[in-house]
Design an enzyme around this catalytic site. Structure first.
Site, PDB file in Angstrom:
ATOM      1  N   LYS A 110       0.857  -1.189   0.000  1.00 12.70           N
ATOM      2  CA  LYS A 110       0.000   0.000   0.000  1.00 12.70           C
ATOM      3  C   LYS A 110       0.885   1.227   0.000  1.00 12.70           C
ATOM      4  O   LYS A 110       2.005   1.189   0.525  1.00 12.70           O
ATOM      5  CB  LYS A 110      -0.899   0.024   1.252  1.00 12.70           C
ATOM      6  CG  LYS A 110      -2.139   0.871   1.088  1.00 12.70           C
ATOM      7  CD  LYS A 110      -3.223   0.137   0.319  1.00 12.70           C
ATOM      8  CE  LYS A 110      -4.460   0.961   0.138  1.00 12.70           C
ATOM      9  NZ  LYS A 110      -5.548   0.177  -0.460  1.00 12.70           N
TER      10      LYS A 110
HETATM   11  P1  NAD Z   1     -13.025   7.997  -2.807  1.00 12.27           P
HETATM   12  O1  NAD Z   1     -12.002   8.992  -2.448  1.00 12.27           O
HETATM   13  O2  NAD Z   1     -13.418   7.826  -4.228  1.00 12.27           O
HETATM   14  O3  NAD Z   1     -14.374   8.275  -1.974  1.00 12.27           O
HETATM   15  C1  NAD Z   1     -14.389   8.390  -0.587  1.00 12.27           C
HETATM   16  C2  NAD Z   1     -15.793   8.791  -0.147  1.00 12.27           C
HETATM   17  O4  NAD Z   1     -15.815   8.818   1.286  1.00 12.27           O
HETATM   18  C3  NAD Z   1     -16.209  10.192  -0.606  1.00 12.27           C
HETATM   19  O5  NAD Z   1     -17.589  10.178  -0.936  1.00 12.27           O
HETATM   20  C4  NAD Z   1     -15.981  11.039   0.638  1.00 12.27           C
HETATM   21  O6  NAD Z   1     -16.817  12.191   0.664  1.00 12.27           O
HETATM   22  C5  NAD Z   1     -16.379  10.046   1.716  1.00 12.27           C
HETATM   23  N1  NAD Z   1     -15.849  10.395   3.024  1.00 12.27           N
HETATM   24  C6  NAD Z   1     -14.606  10.801   3.350  1.00 12.27           C
HETATM   25  N2  NAD Z   1     -14.532  11.083   4.665  1.00 12.27           N
HETATM   26  C7  NAD Z   1     -15.759  10.843   5.167  1.00 12.27           C
HETATM   27  C8  NAD Z   1     -16.327  10.950   6.457  1.00 12.27           C
HETATM   28  N3  NAD Z   1     -15.606  11.380   7.498  1.00 12.27           N
HETATM   29  N4  NAD Z   1     -17.635  10.610   6.617  1.00 12.27           N
HETATM   30  C9  NAD Z   1     -18.361  10.194   5.573  1.00 12.27           C
HETATM   31  N5  NAD Z   1     -17.894  10.067   4.335  1.00 12.27           N
HETATM   32  C10 NAD Z   1     -16.607  10.388   4.132  1.00 12.27           C
HETATM   33  O7  NAD Z   1     -12.492   6.611  -2.186  1.00 12.27           O
HETATM   34  P2  NAD Z   1     -12.861   5.124  -2.665  1.00 12.27           P
HETATM   35  O8  NAD Z   1     -11.866   4.722  -3.698  1.00 12.27           O
HETATM   36  O9  NAD Z   1     -14.321   5.031  -2.944  1.00 12.27           O
HETATM   37  O10 NAD Z   1     -12.489   4.299  -1.359  1.00 12.27           O
HETATM   38  C11 NAD Z   1     -13.408   4.168  -0.273  1.00 12.27           C
HETATM   39  C12 NAD Z   1     -12.989   2.999   0.590  1.00 12.27           C
HETATM   40  O11 NAD Z   1     -12.968   1.805  -0.195  1.00 12.27           O
HETATM   41  C13 NAD Z   1     -11.599   3.107   1.212  1.00 12.27           C
HETATM   42  O12 NAD Z   1     -11.625   2.480   2.466  1.00 12.27           O
HETATM   43  C14 NAD Z   1     -10.736   2.306   0.261  1.00 12.27           C
HETATM   44  O13 NAD Z   1      -9.565   1.808   0.883  1.00 12.27           O
HETATM   45  C15 NAD Z   1     -11.697   1.193  -0.106  1.00 12.27           C
HETATM   46  N6  NAD Z   1     -11.368   0.519  -1.371  1.00 12.27           N
HETATM   47  C16 NAD Z   1     -11.317   1.198  -2.548  1.00 12.27           C
HETATM   48  C17 NAD Z   1     -11.050   0.512  -3.719  1.00 12.27           C
HETATM   49  C18 NAD Z   1     -11.047   1.187  -5.068  1.00 12.27           C
HETATM   50  O14 NAD Z   1     -10.966   0.486  -6.075  1.00 12.27           O
HETATM   51  N7  NAD Z   1     -11.188   2.496  -5.162  1.00 12.27           N
HETATM   52  C19 NAD Z   1     -10.780  -0.867  -3.686  1.00 12.27           C
HETATM   53  C20 NAD Z   1     -10.844  -1.532  -2.469  1.00 12.27           C
HETATM   54  C21 NAD Z   1     -11.149  -0.833  -1.315  1.00 12.27           C
END
Ligand code: NAD
Length: 418
Positions: A110
């Site tokens: 990561k």
């Molecule tokens: P992103 O940056 O696209 O979106 C994050 C979202 O979370 C946004 O809508 C933001 O407004 C919201 N957010 C941030 N802080 C917040 C808070 N305090 N309260 C409520 N909402 C809040 O990120 P993502 O890629 O969608 O990732 C989200 C999660 O999924 C993370 O934990 C990431 O590790 C996990 N993840 C992502 C992927 C991927 O392919 N993008 C794959 C596996 C896991």
């Protein structure tokens, strides 16, 4: 584990507590457990960036390579003010077991930079990404370590990273996944994590014998994972009743019109203020009256303090590490089923694997093939995990770690690491 101990664990200690548990159940050799406790390599880099206003700002960035026994390191890159070394370490450990559980030929890694991308311009983000890549390029490579988007990063970030790496090593699209399709990205990668989440929801609903139309879903986060989960689960018939993002939250017990919400979010930049639902607080999303709760934002949002307020019967972990060990104990005592992150959000890394495969072969798959192969792998992993949990009488998270640790341990033995 005593509740007061569970409550003070750091993110990486929390992940390790699941590994220790698994090690006991599967009778893991002490030497292998010792190897898995700490990452193979951690890089901490100083990243000076000239900001648009002319001043120099120094950021701190990390790349953690946890275990590479099963193949090249693989893991996302997170831009967030709280993405410190311990959080990145925890996420790298999770990637090791996620890739193993999905039977992908990768180890776990990561990256992270402590920054607030919502307050930076595109030119600043471009410079920061290039500086980061220049600092860690020597440990990257298509057969060494492959990055991908995570919170706060996206396809554009990956394009900058690929370009910065290419300037040093020659054009190497396979160095990152989640790139724009125009630069060698895979069809279907952007939706992949949300698609995997929706597939897990559908498979679990089938086991319960409840039609999706009768299942009310609350989602925290409306970024990549949250928004695609809402769209695709909505298409499967699930009723999305509450959604929150960093700026606010909304709810409608009759179901939120996701297509209309998307039009609003494109203009407003947040779900807050959407007219087709009532405003609620962000904390209220986690405690909303629903059947399935999908955390899809930050880690450690469900803790020993607020887990008692969760009203859902199933927790579908779209985010990485959304539940602390003490939160998990409260959920288990209340018979809330937690479908673990290492399965639920693995659609992203699975299609990243397909993207890497396409890059290595210099050959593009059509979208149907990507989606069909993702569907097959998600369903097989879901069924395999549930079968193991039923066989051993364990919870899904325990079964996931048992399987993940076993597979990593076997690769370690075969390679002769210990
Ligand atoms: P992103 O940056 O696209 O979106 C994050 C979202 O979370 C946004 O809508 C933001 O407004 C919201 N957010 C941030 N802080 C917040 C808070 N305090 N309260 C409520 N909402 C809040 O990120 P993502 O890629 O969608 O990732 C989200 C999660 O999924 C993370 O934990 C990431 O590790 C996990 N993840 C992502 C992927 C991927 O392919 N993008 C794959 C596996 C896991």
């Amino acid at each position: 584990m005593p509740a007061e101990v569970a409550a003070i664990l750091s993110p990486s200690e929390s992940v390790l507590s699941s590994v220790y548990d698994a090690a006991q159940r599967i009778h893991l050799e002490a030497d292998i457990l010792e190897l898995l406790k700490t990452p193979w390599r951690e890089i901490r880099a100083q990243l000076p960036v000239r900001m648009d206003h002319g001043k120099l700002q120094i950021f701190e960035g990390y790349r953690v390579q946890h275990n590479g026994a099963r193949g090249p390191y693989k893991g996302g890159l997170r831009y967030h003010p709280k993405a410190d070394i311990d959080e990145v370490r925890a996420l790298a450990m999770l990637m090791t077991y996620k890739c193993a559980l999905m039977d992908l030929p990768f180890g776990g890694a990561k990256g992270g930079i402590m920054c607030d991308p919502t307050r930076m311009s595109m030119t600043e983000l471009n410079r920061l990404t290039r500086t980061y890549t220049q600092h860690i390029h020597m440990v990257l490579g298509i057969a060494r370590d492959i990055a991908a988007p995570d919170m706060g990063t996206n396809a554009q970030t990956m394009a900058w990273m690929m370009d910065a790496y290419g300037q040093l090593h020659g054009h190497t699209p396979g160095i990152v996944t989640g790139k724009p399709v125009e630069l060698g990205g895979s069809y279907g990668r952007e939706q992949a994590t949300g698609r995997g989440v929706a597939i897990c929801m559908r498979e679990y609903a089938q086991r319960e014998g409840v039609p999706p139309a009768d299942i009310r879903v609350a989602v925290q986060g409306y970024g990549n994972v949250g928004s695609w989960t809402c769209r695709l689960a909505g298409q499967m018939g699930f009723k999305i009743v509450a959604i929150g993002d960093v700026k606010g939250a909304i709810a409608n017990p009759a179901g939120i019109d996701i297509a209309a919400l998307d039009k609003w979010v494109a203009l407003a930049g947040s779900v807050a203020g959407f007219e087709g639902a009532e405003p609620i607080t962000n904390e209220a999303v986690l405690a909303y009256d629903c059947d399935y709760l999908v955390p899809a934002a930050l880690g450690e949002v469900i803790t020993g303090e607020n887990a008692g307020a969760v009203r859902a019967r199933v927790l579908v972990e779209g985010a990485n590490h959304p539940v602390t060990p003490s939160g998990d104990e409260v959920l288990a005592a209340r018979k809330v089923v937690a479908l673990p992150d290492v399965l639920v959000n693995a659609g992203g890394v699975t299609v990243s694997y397909f993207e890497w495969t396409q890059n290595v072969q210099q050959f593009r798959w059509p979208l149907e093939r990507v989606n069909d192969e993702l569907e097959a792998r998600m369903v097989a992993a879901f069924n395999g995990l549930m079968a193991r949990a039923a066989l051993d009488g364990t919870r899904p998270r325990q079964a996931a770690f048992d399987m993940g640790v076993e597979r990593v341990a076997q690769a370690i033995r075969l390679r002769g690491f210990v």
